[in-house]
Design a protein around this motif. Sequence first.
Motif, PDB file in Angstrom:
ATOM      1  N   LYS A 174      -9.136   1.475  -7.258  1.00 25.54           N
ATOM      2  CA  LYS A 174      -8.963  -0.097  -7.234  1.00 25.54           C
ATOM      3  C   LYS A 174      -7.801  -0.864  -6.844  1.00 25.54           C
ATOM      4  CE  LYS A 174     -12.888  -0.624 -10.685  1.00 25.54           C
ATOM      5  NZ  LYS A 174     -13.224  -0.998 -12.171  1.00 25.54           N
ATOM      6  N   ALA A 175      -6.728  -0.489  -7.594  1.00 24.90           N
ATOM      7  CA  ALA A 175      -5.510  -0.821  -7.199  1.00 24.90           C
ATOM      8  C   ALA A 175      -5.174  -0.889  -5.711  1.00 24.90           C
ATOM      9  CB  ALA A 175      -4.554  -0.212  -8.127  1.00 24.90           C
ATOM     10  N   LEU A 176      -5.488   0.258  -5.095  1.00 25.33           N
ATOM     11  CA  LEU A 176      -5.238   0.323  -3.717  1.00 25.33           C
ATOM     12  C   LEU A 176      -6.112  -0.633  -2.854  1.00 25.33           C
ATOM     13  CD1 LEU A 176      -4.747   4.176  -3.100  1.00 25.33           C
ATOM     14  CD2 LEU A 176      -3.132   2.283  -3.063  1.00 25.33           C
ATOM     15  N   LEU A 177      -7.207  -0.600  -3.366  1.00 29.85           N
ATOM     16  CA  LEU A 177      -8.360  -1.677  -2.691  1.00 29.85           C
ATOM     17  C   LEU A 177      -7.647  -3.172  -2.824  1.00 29.85           C
ATOM     18  CD1 LEU A 177     -11.140  -2.069  -1.201  1.00 29.85           C
ATOM     19  CD2 LEU A 177     -11.861  -2.145  -3.566  1.00 29.85           C
ATOM     20  N   TRP A 178      -7.444  -3.598  -3.974  1.00 31.95           N
ATOM     21  CA  TRP A 178      -7.024  -4.994  -4.119  1.00 31.95           C
ATOM     22  C   TRP A 178      -5.738  -5.103  -3.697  1.00 31.95           C
ATOM     23  CZ3 TRP A 178     -10.465  -8.421  -4.967  1.00 31.95           C
ATOM     24  CH2 TRP A 178     -11.610  -8.026  -5.591  1.00 31.95           C
TER      25      TRP A 178
ATOM     26  N   ALA B 145      -3.175 -16.965   5.671  1.00 33.61           N
ATOM     27  CA  ALA B 145      -4.527 -16.669   4.751  1.00 33.61           C
ATOM     28  C   ALA B 145      -4.508 -15.657   3.480  1.00 33.61           C
ATOM     29  CB  ALA B 145      -5.647 -16.104   5.836  1.00 33.61           C
ATOM     30  N   LEU B 146      -3.154 -15.019   3.679  1.00 34.78           N
ATOM     31  CA  LEU B 146      -2.823 -14.215   2.675  1.00 34.78           C
ATOM     32  C   LEU B 146      -2.127 -14.901   1.365  1.00 34.78           C
ATOM     33  CD1 LEU B 146      -0.968 -11.099   4.606  1.00 34.78           C
ATOM     34  CD2 LEU B 146      -3.623 -11.259   3.621  1.00 34.78           C
ATOM     35  N   ILE B 147      -1.687 -16.005   1.747  1.00 35.49           N
ATOM     36  CA  ILE B 147      -0.899 -16.725   0.556  1.00 35.49           C
ATOM     37  C   ILE B 147      -2.046 -16.887  -0.448  1.00 35.49           C
ATOM     38  CG2 ILE B 147       0.086 -18.806   0.085  1.00 35.49           C
ATOM     39  CD1 ILE B 147       1.417 -18.732   2.625  1.00 35.49           C
ATOM     40  N   PRO B 148      -3.233 -17.633  -0.052  1.00 38.14           N
ATOM     41  CA  PRO B 148      -4.225 -17.788  -1.130  1.00 38.14           C
ATOM     42  C   PRO B 148      -4.817 -16.622  -1.806  1.00 38.14           C
ATOM     43  CG  PRO B 148      -4.962 -18.906   0.895  1.00 38.14           C
ATOM     44  CD  PRO B 148      -3.614 -18.272   1.133  1.00 38.14           C
ATOM     45  N   TYR B 149      -4.894 -15.661  -0.921  1.00 42.43           N
ATOM     46  CA  TYR B 149      -5.381 -14.235  -1.625  1.00 42.43           C
ATOM     47  C   TYR B 149      -4.363 -13.756  -2.505  1.00 42.43           C
ATOM     48  CZ  TYR B 149      -6.546  -9.612  -1.915  1.00 42.43           C
ATOM     49  OH  TYR B 149      -6.839  -8.276  -2.506  1.00 42.43           O
ATOM     50  N   TYR B 150      -3.177 -13.885  -2.297  1.00 46.03           N
ATOM     51  CA  TYR B 150      -2.300 -13.359  -3.345  1.00 46.03           C
ATOM     52  C   TYR B 150      -2.121 -14.415  -4.487  1.00 46.03           C
ATOM     53  CZ  TYR B 150      -1.274  -9.271  -0.774  1.00 46.03           C
ATOM     54  OH  TYR B 150      -1.016  -8.062  -0.216  1.00 46.03           O
TER      55      TYR B 150
ATOM     56  N   PHE C 230      -3.917  -3.338  -1.152  1.00 43.98           N
ATOM     57  CA  PHE C 230      -3.781  -3.410   0.352  1.00 43.98           C
ATOM     58  C   PHE C 230      -5.101  -3.460   1.156  1.00 43.98           C
ATOM     59  CE2 PHE C 230      -0.490  -0.450  -1.864  1.00 43.98           C
ATOM     60  CZ  PHE C 230       0.452  -1.239  -1.284  1.00 43.98           C
ATOM     61  N   GLY C 231      -6.115  -2.720   0.789  1.00 40.17           N
ATOM     62  CA  GLY C 231      -7.240  -2.863   1.464  1.00 40.17           C
ATOM     63  C   GLY C 231      -7.912  -4.117   1.848  1.00 40.17           C
ATOM     64  N   MET C 232      -7.984  -4.967   0.551  1.00 41.76           N
ATOM     65  CA  MET C 232      -8.731  -6.329   0.961  1.00 41.76           C
ATOM     66  C   MET C 232      -7.695  -7.364   1.664  1.00 41.76           C
ATOM     67  SD  MET C 232     -11.556  -6.287  -0.254  1.00 41.76           S
ATOM     68  CE  MET C 232     -12.194  -8.141  -0.479  1.00 41.76           C
ATOM     69  N   PRO C 233      -6.491  -7.329   1.492  1.00 41.47           N
ATOM     70  CA  PRO C 233      -5.511  -8.174   2.256  1.00 41.47           C
ATOM     71  C   PRO C 233      -5.421  -7.937   3.571  1.00 41.47           C
ATOM     72  CG  PRO C 233      -4.324  -7.177   0.229  1.00 41.47           C
ATOM     73  CD  PRO C 233      -5.572  -6.571   0.295  1.00 41.47           C
ATOM     74  N   PHE C 234      -5.574  -6.395   4.245  1.00 44.38           N
ATOM     75  CA  PHE C 234      -5.949  -5.768   5.444  1.00 44.38           C
ATOM     76  C   PHE C 234      -7.102  -6.598   6.197  1.00 44.38           C
ATOM     77  CE2 PHE C 234      -7.215  -3.063   8.682  1.00 44.38           C
ATOM     78  CZ  PHE C 234      -6.360  -3.019   9.490  1.00 44.38           C
ATOM     79  N   LEU C 235      -7.996  -6.452   5.265  1.00 45.23           N
ATOM     80  CA  LEU C 235      -9.413  -7.123   5.800  1.00 45.23           C
ATOM     81  C   LEU C 235      -9.233  -8.454   6.189  1.00 45.23           C
ATOM     82  CD1 LEU C 235     -12.233  -5.149   3.717  1.00 45.23           C
ATOM     83  CD2 LEU C 235     -11.429  -4.795   6.142  1.00 45.23           C
TER      84      LEU C 235
END
Length: 137
Positions: A75-79, A112-117, A81-86
């Motif tokens: 889950k930590a890797l997904l949130w 687009a990564l700014i709102p994600y983080y 690294f995985g999701m930001p990559f997608l």
Amino acid sequence: MNQKISHSGIIDSIEDECIHVRIVQTSACAACKVAGYCNAAESKEKIIDVCCDNAAAYRVGQHVVVSTSGQVAFKALLWGFGMPFLVLVAVLVVVLQLTANEGLAAVSSLCALIPYYIVLWLLRDKMRQQLAFQIES
């Protein structure tokens, strides 16, 4: 995915019901005999927060083993690294298709990564509960 991930460490400090454990995270090649001569060998100190009800039973300087499940690590890797990559790739493709401008597509995908983080940061307390470590007895 059901495997356990564990690290040995030393309790750095204790605050209320939160124990701060210092671990040394090493890369796979850090234990190699020639690691001192190679630039690839890497080791870092990290502080892990472990929240538990019996924090008073531990003392600063005590050696402990902290662990978590493989599912939590996934889950930590997904949130992280995985999701930001997608998000990055999706925005890049969409903006490139709409504008045919590679520079704009690249800048848009990075922006687009700014709102994600920001959302991850806002949800940090909720995620801390889901992505938790435990001290093994």
